[in-house]
Design an enzyme around this catalytic site. Sequence first.
Site, PDB file in Angstrom:
ATOM      1  N   LYS A   1       0.843  -1.204   0.000  1.00 10.81           N
ATOM      2  CA  LYS A   1       0.000   0.000   0.000  1.00 10.81           C
ATOM      3  C   LYS A   1       0.881   1.257   0.000  1.00 10.81           C
ATOM      4  O   LYS A   1       0.659   2.197  -0.747  1.00 10.81           O
ATOM      5  CB  LYS A   1      -0.885  -0.033   1.248  1.00 10.81           C
TER       6      LYS A   1
ATOM      7  N   LYS B   1       2.752  -4.607  10.910  1.00 13.16           N
ATOM      8  CA  LYS B   1       1.440  -4.695  11.548  1.00 13.16           C
ATOM      9  C   LYS B   1       1.642  -5.225  12.953  1.00 13.16           C
ATOM     10  O   LYS B   1       2.607  -5.963  13.210  1.00 13.16           O
ATOM     11  CB  LYS B   1       0.538  -5.661  10.758  1.00 13.16           C
TER      12      LYS B   1
HETATM   13  P1  NAD Z   1     -15.112   0.221  13.388  1.00 18.58           P
HETATM   14  O1  NAD Z   1     -14.821  -0.742  14.475  1.00 18.58           O
HETATM   15  O2  NAD Z   1     -15.281   1.659  13.715  1.00 18.58           O
HETATM   16  O3  NAD Z   1     -16.441  -0.227  12.599  1.00 18.58           O
HETATM   17  C1  NAD Z   1     -16.694  -1.538  12.186  1.00 18.58           C
HETATM   18  C2  NAD Z   1     -18.174  -1.625  11.827  1.00 18.58           C
HETATM   19  O4  NAD Z   1     -18.457  -2.913  11.289  1.00 18.58           O
HETATM   20  C3  NAD Z   1     -19.105  -1.442  13.025  1.00 18.58           C
HETATM   21  O5  NAD Z   1     -20.221  -0.672  12.631  1.00 18.58           O
HETATM   22  C4  NAD Z   1     -19.540  -2.876  13.316  1.00 18.58           C
HETATM   23  O6  NAD Z   1     -20.801  -2.940  13.992  1.00 18.58           O
HETATM   24  C5  NAD Z   1     -19.634  -3.396  11.904  1.00 18.58           C
HETATM   25  N1  NAD Z   1     -19.735  -4.844  11.803  1.00 18.58           N
HETATM   26  C6  NAD Z   1     -19.067  -5.809  12.505  1.00 18.58           C
HETATM   27  N2  NAD Z   1     -19.494  -7.015  12.128  1.00 18.58           N
HETATM   28  C7  NAD Z   1     -20.421  -6.829  11.155  1.00 18.58           C
HETATM   29  C8  NAD Z   1     -21.238  -7.697  10.393  1.00 18.58           C
HETATM   30  N3  NAD Z   1     -21.151  -9.010  10.520  1.00 18.58           N
HETATM   31  N4  NAD Z   1     -22.082  -7.144   9.464  1.00 18.58           N
HETATM   32  C9  NAD Z   1     -22.183  -5.813   9.319  1.00 18.58           C
HETATM   33  N5  NAD Z   1     -21.438  -4.936  10.031  1.00 18.58           N
HETATM   34  C10 NAD Z   1     -20.569  -5.448  10.952  1.00 18.58           C
HETATM   35  O7  NAD Z   1     -13.940   0.010  12.315  1.00 18.58           O
HETATM   36  P2  NAD Z   1     -13.524   1.015  11.139  1.00 18.58           P
HETATM   37  O8  NAD Z   1     -12.417   1.869  11.611  1.00 18.58           O
HETATM   38  O9  NAD Z   1     -14.745   1.619  10.572  1.00 18.58           O
HETATM   39  O10 NAD Z   1     -12.887   0.003  10.101  1.00 18.58           O
HETATM   40  C11 NAD Z   1     -13.693  -0.906   9.355  1.00 18.58           C
HETATM   41  C12 NAD Z   1     -12.773  -1.896   8.671  1.00 18.58           C
HETATM   42  O11 NAD Z   1     -11.865  -1.199   7.838  1.00 18.58           O
HETATM   43  C13 NAD Z   1     -11.918  -2.723   9.632  1.00 18.58           C
HETATM   44  O12 NAD Z   1     -11.800  -4.007   9.091  1.00 18.58           O
HETATM   45  C14 NAD Z   1     -10.568  -2.037   9.599  1.00 18.58           C
HETATM   46  O13 NAD Z   1      -9.500  -2.924   9.856  1.00 18.58           O
HETATM   47  C15 NAD Z   1     -10.527  -1.530   8.167  1.00 18.58           C
HETATM   48  N6  NAD Z   1      -9.677  -0.351   8.012  1.00 18.58           N
HETATM   49  C16 NAD Z   1      -9.900   0.748   8.780  1.00 18.58           C
HETATM   50  C17 NAD Z   1      -9.075   1.845   8.623  1.00 18.58           C
HETATM   51  C18 NAD Z   1      -9.292   3.102   9.454  1.00 18.58           C
HETATM   52  O14 NAD Z   1      -8.438   3.992   9.383  1.00 18.58           O
HETATM   53  N7  NAD Z   1     -10.411   3.216  10.169  1.00 18.58           N
HETATM   54  C19 NAD Z   1      -8.033   1.831   7.678  1.00 18.58           C
HETATM   55  C20 NAD Z   1      -7.866   0.699   6.867  1.00 18.58           C
HETATM   56  C21 NAD Z   1      -8.705  -0.399   7.058  1.00 18.58           C
END
Ligand code: NAD
Length: 458
Positions: free
Chosen positions: A103, A115
């Site tokens: 990335k 990580k």
């Molecule tokens: P977060 O914890 O704020 O939100 C995750 C969301 O997914 C929540 O609303 C949760 O209820 C929902 N969820 C969990 N299980 C679910 C299911 N079975 N069906 C539907 N919804 C479900 O996390 P985030 O920061 O929003 O990140 C989301 C994803 O993106 C994660 O996998 C994270 O690793 C990835 N990510 C995040 C970032 C960042 O900067 N926030 C960067 C790169 C990747």
Amino acid sequence: MDKQSSIIENSLKAIMDDENFLPDLKSQTRDQAYKSLVSILTTPNHIHKSFLRVTLENGTVTRVPAFRIQHNDILGPYKGGIRFHPSVSEEEVSNFSKLMTLKNALHEVPFGGAKGGVVVNPKEYSVKELNLICKKYVQYFNDVLGPDKDIPAPDMGSGEREMDWMMAEFKTVHPGEPYRNSFTGKSIVNGGSEGRREATGKGVYFSFRYLMHDYANKNEKWLTENDNVFADTAVKYAKTKMRMAIQGFGNLGSVAALEAYKCKYLQNKIVAVSDHNVMLYNEKGLDIPSIVNYTEENGGELPTQEVALNDYDINASIHENDELLELDVDVLLLAALEDQIHEDNMENIKAEIIIEGANKPVTEKADKFLSDKGVLIIPDILANAGGVIVSYFEWMQGRDTQFMGEDRIYEKLFNKMKYTMDTILPQFFGDPFPLRQNCYIHAVTKLSTIMFRQGKLY
Ligand code: NAD
């Protein structure tokens, strides 16, 4: 072989067949270089693991497994989040560390890939215990962390609070040394960057908007003449109202949903959003600001009862969350977890465009199946880099102790993503590889060229 490694290997095969790639490499050394590159890029440089000794508030001692995996630092200090989740494993952390290297290479961020992970469910620990886990993480891995060595950031289960604690511990363990840019994703008062919290969600939506609106309209003639199924999709949807469903309504999903709702360039109608409890659906389109208002006042969760919908004027019906992926929509934005579209549900996916907000939400098998069918997948490596790009800005601001306003941060973020997309898209629409493969080919070419020039392939 894991998904990252197999795409790395395929990308290396593709670039080695290209005579313009490192023309100095003669045929007998080409095969040798290929083997060296596969070996280097599919394995991490260092695996640090430990069991953090933590005394709980009830007086008992527990051992918490923790990892820091440093994949590759040819582009600069290692960089990557620390996940706090019970399912964290060495294999998962290792795979994500590879994705970080690629990335950063793709988006010209001068960091390597790493990580971290801690095998805990943060909800089962008190604030004091979590603070101790964070301090211990820094103490155990202190030799390998630092502003010019390895700079962690938040990931699932960790956030500003944990990064503030870790930075403070780093300062204690390394008195007199620079510490502000030892961790990113901190709170603003502790040297965090404006816009960091929204960066990934905004970047995810920007990648979609740039491809489907800016690029598709500007290049409509060329795309129409191109015999390419993905170009047809881009042209078709650039001017059509798109029905969108968003899986996950946390930080990333809710920010991206608001961007999609407010977008004045594309005609989006968000018909469904889900979280770990429910899915909300409205055929005519959901009022996203009211839903965000609800989640902000209710611990980040979507409403699960009719009465709550009425209280917040949300016009929607409540369904099981797993219905979302198979809805009859044009666009699926995946913002929840890994491996959501897989062998068992891939044939039921109706969306023609998938945006990967989460990391690896589509398994390797489903990815191939959907790409072969002509589904345009905007991959994680391209779409969700907003977090690490703004982390890079935070790192620079911490180093220079000069801070930028929110508008400037977003301008710089979008410029950086636009630059990447302008590099990748002509290649993507002009050749038979899916977008993910094009991104990997670009990243692997860059890493391989640098390693060759630095004499690392002998
Ligand atoms: P977060 O914890 O704020 O939100 C995750 C969301 O997914 C929540 O609303 C949760 O209820 C929902 N969820 C969990 N299980 C679910 C299911 N079975 N069906 C539907 N919804 C479900 O996390 P985030 O920061 O929003 O990140 C989301 C994803 O993106 C994660 O996998 C994270 O690793 C990835 N990510 C995040 C970032 C960042 O900067 N926030 C960067 C790169 C990747």
